[in-house]
Design a protein around this motif. Sequence first.
Motif, mmCIF file in Angstrom:
data_model
loop_
_atom_site.group_PDB
_atom_site.id
_atom_site.type_symbol
_atom_site.label_atom_id
_atom_site.label_comp_id
_atom_site.label_asym_id
_atom_site.label_seq_id
_atom_site.Cartn_x
_atom_site.Cartn_y
_atom_site.Cartn_z
ATOM 1 N N LEU A 255 0.843 -1.201 0.000
ATOM 2 C CA LEU A 255 0.000 0.000 0.000
ATOM 3 C C LEU A 255 0.874 1.245 0.000
ATOM 4 C CD1 LEU A 255 -2.717 1.499 0.388
ATOM 5 C CD2 LEU A 255 -2.464 1.103 2.864
ATOM 6 N N SER A 274 3.932 -0.515 -6.646
ATOM 7 C CA SER A 274 3.181 -0.748 -5.405
ATOM 8 C C SER A 274 1.862 -1.448 -5.734
ATOM 9 C CB SER A 274 2.869 0.579 -4.716
ATOM 10 O OG SER A 274 4.039 1.337 -4.564
ATOM 11 N N LYS A 275 1.439 -2.361 -4.849
ATOM 12 C CA LYS A 275 0.243 -3.129 -5.197
ATOM 13 C C LYS A 275 -1.014 -2.251 -5.207
ATOM 14 C CE LYS A 275 2.486 -7.336 -4.072
ATOM 15 N NZ LYS A 275 3.148 -7.911 -2.908
ATOM 16 N N ILE A 276 -1.210 -1.461 -4.161
ATOM 17 C CA ILE A 276 -2.361 -0.548 -4.119
ATOM 18 C C ILE A 276 -1.833 0.877 -3.929
ATOM 19 C CG2 ILE A 276 -4.452 0.133 -2.850
ATOM 20 C CD1 ILE A 276 -4.825 -2.562 -4.140
ATOM 21 N N ILE A 277 -2.292 1.789 -4.791
ATOM 22 C CA ILE A 277 -1.870 3.184 -4.668
ATOM 23 C C ILE A 277 -3.086 4.057 -4.330
ATOM 24 C CG2 ILE A 277 -0.926 5.199 -5.893
ATOM 25 C CD1 ILE A 277 0.821 3.268 -7.499
ATOM 26 N N VAL A 278 -2.954 4.835 -3.261
ATOM 27 C CA VAL A 278 -4.012 5.773 -2.866
ATOM 28 C C VAL A 278 -3.460 7.186 -3.008
ATOM 29 C CG1 VAL A 278 -5.446 6.591 -0.952
ATOM 30 C CG2 VAL A 278 -5.017 4.130 -1.229
ATOM 31 N N PHE A 289 -3.616 10.776 -10.112
ATOM 32 C CA PHE A 289 -4.876 10.017 -10.066
ATOM 33 C C PHE A 289 -4.922 8.950 -11.169
ATOM 34 C CE2 PHE A 289 -6.544 13.775 -7.644
ATOM 35 C CZ PHE A 289 -6.840 13.072 -6.491
ATOM 36 N N ALA A 291 -2.598 7.074 -12.086
ATOM 37 C CA ALA A 291 -1.793 5.905 -11.707
ATOM 38 C C ALA A 291 -2.312 5.276 -10.418
ATOM 39 C CB ALA A 291 -0.336 6.320 -11.536
ATOM 40 N N ALA A 292 -3.457 5.792 -9.921
ATOM 41 C CA ALA A 292 -3.929 5.376 -8.591
ATOM 42 C C ALA A 292 -5.004 4.300 -8.677
ATOM 43 C CB ALA A 292 -4.470 6.590 -7.845
ATOM 44 N N ASP A 293 -5.162 3.559 -7.578
ATOM 45 C CA ASP A 293 -6.277 2.630 -7.449
ATOM 46 C C ASP A 293 -7.456 3.309 -6.739
ATOM 47 O OD1 ASP A 293 -5.038 -0.048 -8.326
ATOM 48 O OD2 ASP A 293 -3.561 0.789 -6.947
ATOM 49 N N TYR A 294 -7.123 4.135 -5.733
ATOM 50 C CA TYR A 294 -8.150 4.888 -5.014
ATOM 51 C C TYR A 294 -7.720 6.338 -4.918
ATOM 52 C CZ TYR A 294 -10.212 0.451 -3.829
ATOM 53 O OH TYR A 294 -10.810 -0.774 -3.923
ATOM 54 N N GLY A 295 -8.665 7.240 -5.028
ATOM 55 C CA GLY A 295 -8.328 8.649 -4.955
ATOM 56 C C GLY A 295 -9.301 9.418 -4.102
ATOM 57 N N ILE A 296 -8.774 10.432 -3.417
ATOM 58 C CA ILE A 296 -9.639 11.365 -2.694
ATOM 59 C C ILE A 296 -9.243 12.769 -3.113
ATOM 60 C CG2 ILE A 296 -10.351 12.259 -0.433
ATOM 61 C CD1 ILE A 296 -9.680 9.562 0.786
ATOM 62 N N VAL A 297 -10.185 13.526 -3.672
ATOM 63 C CA VAL A 297 -9.918 14.921 -3.991
ATOM 64 C C VAL A 297 -10.277 15.734 -2.759
ATOM 65 C CG1 VAL A 297 -10.523 16.881 -5.453
ATOM 66 C CG2 VAL A 297 -10.397 14.580 -6.448
#
Lengths: 313, 243
Positions: A255, A274-278, A289, A291-297
């Motif tokens: 992560l 990396s396996k999971i990118i936030v 964003f 290249a991400a798996d999860y994003g928060i703006v």
Amino acid sequence: MSVAVFLELENNEYKKSSIEALVYGSQLAQMMGIELVAMAFQASGNTDELGKYGAQSFIALGDTNHINADSAPTIISAASASVNATVIILSNSYTGKNLSPQIAVSSNASLATNVVSLPASANDFTVKRGVYSGKAFAYVTLNKSTKVLALTPNSFDIKENPQTCNISAYNGESANSKINVVSTDKVTGKVALTEAEVVVSGGRGLKGPENWGMVEEMADLMNGATACSKPVSDMEWRPHSEHVGQTGITIKPNLYIAIGISGAIQHLAGVSSSKIIVVINKDPEAPFFKAADYGIVGDAFEVVPKLISALKA
Amino acid sequence: MKVLVCMSVVPDTTTKIQFNSDKTELQKDGVQFIINPYDELAITKGLEIAEANNGTVTVIHVGPAENDPSIRKALSMGVNEAIRVNSIAYDAQFVAHEIAQHATEYDLILTGRESIDFNGGAVCGLLAAELGIPSVNVVTEIQYADGNCTMTRDIDGGRETVSCPTPCVASAQKDLCEPRIPNMRGIMAARTKPLNVVAASGAAEYSNISSFESPAPKSGVKMIDADNAEELINILKNDLKVI
Ligand SMILES: Cc1cc2nc3c(=O)[nH]c(=O)nc-3n(C[C@H](O)[C@H](O)[C@H](O)COP(=O)(O)OP(=O)(O)OC[C@H]3O[C@@H](n4cnc5c(N)ncnc54)[C@H](O)[C@@H]3O)c2cc1C
Ligand SMILES: Nc1ncnc2c1ncn2[C@@H]1O[C@H](COP(=O)(O)O)[C@@H](O)[C@H]1O
């Protein structure tokens, strides 16, 4: 014939990356139908643990004055030759990066560092290794009859393969080292960045070094390490050893949480495996964003405290 | 006092890495090649040490003639002379073996921590072992005095300071120095400095690359509303089980 694995210790425990090397060695030895031999310096080490992950014998290399001494690779090479090792495996740590090339020369072996896969088969010794700083992989065939491999940490899942592990001591000659250690300065009680399964990283969006408390708190709550972008270490907000990317270190945690980092190509190079990118960024157009798996703006100073309280809950 | 710096030439850090259709070669169209960033540090530190000790700096590169502009750049930074082994750099072992043929007369040999294309981090240790001299990798500080080097290096989870007699090989890590930028005088002087081209002595016998692969693309980002940021922790803990 055998597969030899060299293990590093930290506070009398085998490092996780070394156990990964052992598990890799165990799978390779099975594939090749030969024995798995583990070896380490300063090992009052726990042979039960080595047996658990597949070692059939253990060679105590004795005390070296230092793992980075110039006598260390000669000793490992000679001990490997004493068990007719055709493959010698290490972790691609800073230590492993120093030892593996020197072992390759003294064992007249082919070398591959940064390895992320087992060979295709016992007859086709082609392994996958990271190249172009995380932007690609290469399949490399090793031609010499002896091979030295240094494995990228966090590339292999730890699996048990219980064996009875016998201990022997290595009594070969050890030459004097020309390299003398003057002093050592270890950061204790922190998870090493290259070994961490969780990494929380901050960029210029965090405004200043005084705001890193929340990054560290978040990392601690997940038993993770902290990292940063290049400008952050250039401005000395954070130590350079935390700088990840093309000209920093390459990491592949399970992560990776990027806070206030834009996601420049040079930064992505070091973290994209990396396996999971936030990604947490106030700009919805930030390239990270993609290249991400999860994003928060959102504003890091609002979002991160919420995450911290959720972690504490 | 003689310093030798090993220099590789790599795609600029902004390059999008792509391969030809059978994935055996890098697509070089439009790619700008530069001195490997860590090698710029090694060159700069080599110059600083040589200048303080009335010495000289030689750079050595294993590669084709198309890399000569990068070698000229090293000369314009202040390097005295260059050697180019005229061959493709097949792998780190080939490179180190070729460099070793020309490296016996130096007090200090510097490389970069790693090349940002091959990422082997191997040439420092290989070269030291071939020459039978000490290898100290990832150094952030070098003090040279009277045939002795005191160096600080990164180790896993910290730093250590070591000392060893020269000749020795060390690899440059970020923080060693700020890369020197060539000035006009340097650029003019570089044109006439010696760049000796020599033939390779050995063959690529250690390994060969059969193909390249690009990393699997991400399947797309899932957005979480900032007002429900806590939801992320729930996903990480219970769905993905990464924490
Ligand atoms: C030769 C070379 C090598 C390089 N190597 C590396 C490398 O190894 N590693 C590396 O990281 N970089 C490297 N770089 C630099 C890289 O190009 C970028 O400049 C750098 O990564 C940008 O860092 P950053 O994202 O922290 O800063 P910025 O690009 O300034 O981005 C800051 C981000 O924070 C966001 N932000 C601002 N305020 C907030 C807030 N309150 N809350 C949330 N988000 C906020 C902004 O929207 C922005 O996206 C290299 C460059 C060169 C030329
Ligand atoms: N083709 C080359 N010619 C000369 N030196 C090289 C070459 N390739 C790598 N090196 C040196 O070896 C270092 C480590 O490279 P590598 O082992 O490929 O990561 C580089 O930083 C250079 O100093």
